[in-house]
Design a protein around this motif. Structure first.
Motif, PDB file in Angstrom:
ATOM      1  N   ASP A 131     -10.810 -13.918  30.032  1.00  0.00           N
ATOM      2  CA  ASP A 131     -12.346 -13.813  29.783  1.00  0.00           C
ATOM      3  C   ASP A 131     -12.132 -13.203  28.079  1.00  0.00           C
ATOM      4  OD1 ASP A 131     -14.492 -10.965  30.459  1.00  0.00           O
ATOM      5  OD2 ASP A 131     -12.986 -10.107  28.979  1.00  0.00           O
ATOM      6  N   SER A 135     -15.823 -14.910  25.855  1.00  0.00           N
ATOM      7  CA  SER A 135     -16.696 -13.315  24.842  1.00  0.00           C
ATOM      8  C   SER A 135     -16.584 -14.176  23.909  1.00  0.00           C
ATOM      9  CB  SER A 135     -15.497 -12.812  25.627  1.00  0.00           C
ATOM     10  OG  SER A 135     -14.491 -12.717  24.104  1.00  0.00           O
ATOM     11  N   GLU A 139     -19.411  -9.535  21.927  1.00  0.00           N
ATOM     12  CA  GLU A 139     -18.302  -8.428  22.581  1.00  0.00           C
ATOM     13  C   GLU A 139     -17.237  -8.475  22.813  1.00  0.00           C
ATOM     14  OE1 GLU A 139     -21.330 -11.526  26.128  1.00  0.00           O
ATOM     15  OE2 GLU A 139     -18.904 -11.582  25.958  1.00  0.00           O
ATOM     16  N   ARG A 207     -19.973  -5.366  30.570  1.00  0.00           N
ATOM     17  CA  ARG A 207     -18.402  -6.195  31.086  1.00  0.00           C
ATOM     18  C   ARG A 207     -17.624  -6.840  31.729  1.00  0.00           C
ATOM     19  NH1 ARG A 207     -16.497  -7.904  26.642  1.00  0.00           N
ATOM     20  NH2 ARG A 207     -16.162 -10.384  27.851  1.00  0.00           N
TER      21      ARG A 207
END
Length: 213
Positions: A131, A135, A139, A207
């Protein structure tokens, strides 16, 4: 043991170790302690030698695995031993046969799971690392703001800021400072902070929910 002499240096040497005699003083070499290998055992399944911590007794095997091993090695019984590496091969075969009977043809993911059983490895990757790699800068900033805004560090700092602001205007400036009671400027700052912080935290929560799904 053959021994050679070097008269020019007044030394005495052997073929394996070196003993020096200089001006009547004998210097002995350092002794090397023998190294002892790890404990091993011989597998009754393959006849190969494995570390002792890999030893698995036939008594600990369930009957289904024991029958599967006996298909290839009829002499293997509960009194015999095998290694963990060999057992994982039969575990993979057992799971593959079971899935083939229940599901049919195995998918690539199921083959990967079976391979992880044999290799004793982890199938899934670290979702946090994946992740973070995908990103954007915004974010990552949203995640850090949400993490800091929900911590005791932020709460204590904010309480200290409020007490300092009120104490400066009421006691130090005798309520005649830049923001006297009822602290209109402070209320404006708090409203702006809440208006900016709330959507940033919601971005991070969205998210996180997408990642959980």
């Amino acid at each position: 043991m053959p021994v050679s002499y070097d008269l020019s240096k007044n030394t005495k040497k052997s073929s394996n170790n070196e003993v020096k005699i200089v001006h009547g003083i004998c210097t002995l070499p350092k002794l090397i302690k023998p190294s002892y290998g790890m404990k091993t055992f011989i597998s009754d399944l393959s006849g190969k030698r494995f570390p002792i911590d890999q030893k698995i007794s036939g008594h600990s095997l369930r009957s289904s695995l024991l029958e599967l091993i006996r298909q290839d090695h009829p002499d293997f019984d509960q009194a015999r031993n095998l290694s963990m590496k060999e057992l994982n091969v039969y575990r993979e075969r057992y799971v593959a046969d079971y899935l083939s009977q229940e599901v049919g043809k195995l998918s690539d993911l199921e083959h990967k799971v079976l391979e992880s059983v044999r290799e004793e490895s982890i199938v899934s990757e670290n979702p946090d690392q994946a992740d973070q790699a995908g990103s954007t800068f915004g974010e990552r900033i949203a995640d850090r703001v949400a993490s800091f805004g929900g911590s005791w560090t932020f709460i204590l700092i904010f309480i200290g800021f409020l007490l300092g602001w009120i104490g400066l205007n009421v006691f130090w400036l005798m309520n005649k400072g830049f923001d006297p009671y009822p602290f209109i400027l402070l209320n404006l700052l708090l409203s702006c902070l809440a208006a900016l912080q709330a959507p940033v935290i919601m971005m991070s929560q969205n998210r996180q929910s997408d990642k959980d799904r």
